[in-house]
Design an enzyme around this catalytic site. Structure first.
Site, PDB file in Angstrom:
ATOM      1  N   GLY A   1       0.876  -1.223  -0.014  1.00 10.81           N
ATOM      2  CA  GLY A   1      -0.057  -0.012  -0.228  1.00 10.81           C
ATOM      3  C   GLY A   1       0.902   1.354   0.053  1.00 10.81           C
ATOM      4  O   GLY A   1       0.191   2.612   0.018  1.00 10.81           O
ATOM      5  N   GLN A   2       2.337   1.176  -0.087  1.00 11.46           N
ATOM      6  CA  GLN A   2       2.895   2.390  -0.007  1.00 11.46           C
ATOM      7  C   GLN A   2       2.586   3.052  -1.222  1.00 11.46           C
ATOM      8  O   GLN A   2       2.470   2.433  -2.379  1.00 11.46           O
ATOM      9  CB  GLN A   2       4.511   1.982   0.253  1.00 11.46           C
ATOM     10  CG  GLN A   2       5.095   1.499   1.462  1.00 11.46           C
ATOM     11  CD  GLN A   2       4.733  -0.407   1.259  1.00 11.46           C
ATOM     12  OE1 GLN A   2       4.249  -0.506   0.392  1.00 11.46           O
ATOM     13  NE2 GLN A   2       5.381  -0.984   2.122  1.00 11.46           N
ATOM     14  N   SER A   3       2.879   4.554  -1.043  1.00 15.00           N
ATOM     15  CA  SER A   3       2.108   5.446  -2.120  1.00 15.00           C
ATOM     16  C   SER A   3       2.811   5.312  -3.470  1.00 15.00           C
ATOM     17  O   SER A   3       2.375   5.101  -4.552  1.00 15.00           O
ATOM     18  CB  SER A   3       2.230   6.763  -1.713  1.00 15.00           C
ATOM     19  OG  SER A   3       3.376   6.915  -1.322  1.00 15.00           O
TER      20      SER A   3
END
Ligand code: G3D
Length: 182
Positions: free
Chosen positions: A66-68
């Protein structure tokens, strides 16, 4: 299992599990596979894991980071998915708007048209967890027309709510069973 099992003794279904970083996806994955909670590392890319479901539905879970910097690649994993499991951190009120925006963006993708989704309000055992009804109101899930969906409270840490989550997953998959058999 209705039409799912009537098409053969063992069905394959593609499940994509998504959520912001630290929502608890990795912990959930290990829980669902019957392992004890593990010390997790931030997901880089994705994990693919087979999962045996009651009713002999064989699922593959995709745990997408989910890291940008990785979110732009989410769309690459959506084609051919039968169901989306979206994991929320119920204790992370500050990022709930961001989590909702990401969910809306995923569901907007053409590959996701009519794909059902299950929202897991994880970490519900935590004292500072937002109550399920509050999360339901904040998400406004009624906005997502054209999708079958369910919202389930759970704790990957204690396992509470996970049997119900699997039941909801099965129900949503059965509602899409004509797409499951490809
Ligand atoms: P991710 O895979 O979505 O990034 P992880 O998330 O599974 O790595 O979990 C992130 C942190 O949340 C972990 O804590 C994990 O133990 C915790 N967590 C996961 N599920 C639950 C839950 O149901 N309740 C609570 N209270 N915590 C949970 P650490 O401390 O290792 O970062």
């Amino acid at each position: 299992m209705g039409s799912v099992t009537s098409r053969g003794p063992r069905m394959e279904a593609q499940v994509v599990m998504m959520g912001l970083d630290s929502a608890g996806k990795t912990t959930l994955l290990y829980r669902l596979k019957g392992h004890q909670p593990v010390k997790t590392l931030p997901t880089v890319g994705f994990n693919v894991e087979p999962l045996d479901m009651p009713g002999h539905v064989s699922l593959t879970l995709w745990d997408v980071g989910g890291q940008s910097r990785l979110r732009a690649s989410w769309k690459d994993y959506l084609e051919g998915m039968d169901i989306l499991v979206y994991v929320l951190d119920s204790t992370d009120e500050a990022r709930l708007p961001e989590a909702l925006a990401e969910l809306a963006a995923v569901l907007d993708h053409p590959h996701m048209a009519s794909v059902p989704f299950l929202v897991l309000a994880n970490k519900q055992e935590a004292p500072d967890a937002l109550p399920l009804m509050e999360i339901r109101a904040r998400l406004g899930l009624e906005r997502f027309q054209g999708h079958s969906w369910a919202l389930q409270a759970c704790s990957a840490l204690t396992g509470v709510g996970l049997p119900e989550a699997l039941q909801s997953l099965g129900s949503l998959l059965r509602s899409r069973s004509h797409h499951v058999s490809r």
